[in-house]
Design a protein around this motif. Sequence first.
Motif, PDB file in Angstrom:
ATOM      1  N   PRO A 131     -40.527  -1.638  38.251  1.00  0.00           N
ATOM      2  CA  PRO A 131     -41.486  -1.941  39.308  1.00  0.00           C
ATOM      3  C   PRO A 131     -42.410  -0.850  38.802  1.00  0.00           C
ATOM      4  O   PRO A 131     -42.075  -0.090  38.013  1.00  0.00           O
ATOM      5  N   TRP A 132     -43.845  -1.071  38.700  1.00  0.00           N
ATOM      6  CA  TRP A 132     -45.081   0.184  39.319  1.00  0.00           C
ATOM      7  C   TRP A 132     -45.078   0.787  40.169  1.00  0.00           C
ATOM      8  O   TRP A 132     -45.741   2.036  40.540  1.00  0.00           O
ATOM      9  N   ARG A 133     -44.810   0.117  41.706  1.00  0.00           N
ATOM     10  CA  ARG A 133     -44.970   0.308  43.287  1.00  0.00           C
ATOM     11  C   ARG A 133     -43.276   0.251  43.563  1.00  0.00           C
ATOM     12  O   ARG A 133     -42.906  -0.258  43.219  1.00  0.00           O
ATOM     13  N   VAL A 134     -43.085   0.997  44.508  1.00  0.00           N
ATOM     14  CA  VAL A 134     -42.424   0.849  45.515  1.00  0.00           C
ATOM     15  C   VAL A 134     -42.242  -0.271  45.820  1.00  0.00           C
ATOM     16  O   VAL A 134     -43.929  -0.627  47.035  1.00  0.00           O
ATOM     17  N   THR A 135     -41.413  -1.612  45.707  1.00  0.00           N
ATOM     18  CA  THR A 135     -41.807  -2.662  46.688  1.00  0.00           C
ATOM     19  C   THR A 135     -40.210  -2.841  47.402  1.00  0.00           C
ATOM     20  O   THR A 135     -40.691  -4.627  48.027  1.00  0.00           O
ATOM     21  N   ARG A 136     -39.332  -2.546  47.630  1.00  0.00           N
ATOM     22  CA  ARG A 136     -39.019  -2.582  48.216  1.00  0.00           C
ATOM     23  C   ARG A 136     -38.120  -1.854  49.022  1.00  0.00           C
ATOM     24  O   ARG A 136     -38.986  -0.445  48.898  1.00  0.00           O
TER      25      ARG A 136
END
Length: 160
Positions: A131-136
Amino acid sequence: MCHPALRRALIAAQHLRDLARLRRVRDRIDREYARPLNVEELARAAGMAPGRLSRQFRLAYDASPYAYLMVRRTERAMALLRRGDLGVPEVRRAVGCASSPGVFGERFTELVGMDPDTYLLRAATAPGELPWRVTRRGPVPSGPVSSRNEEATATEPQLA
């Protein structure tokens, strides 16, 4: 008593001023994520009481100022780990979490779904799967406010 329409207009004007202050606080967190920050300092700079700032920030951005700061730090840490030229301790220092390695590791794991060491290893072996971003969204950090402010008072060199 003032006229109801005037009262509504005054409330709306105050709301707009508060939103502008909250944007400035958010922008400051985005810019200065690696510096020690705490709610009292942010509130003082915004001209708001700390409790009001925290409540209004949570309403506007769906996270406390501290949780928002940790997301910014985590996202920056993810980028530095993907780059591959720094280890976890150096990245932790670069994002302003040198004095709290346990908190950094816990929040990183909650927000990313893996610990920083695993993320670094995968960055070297399977970068396209990361993942490249905080998605959770992990749970909002709990505990007394003073523990969050203690983290914010640590003095670390400015890396970035």
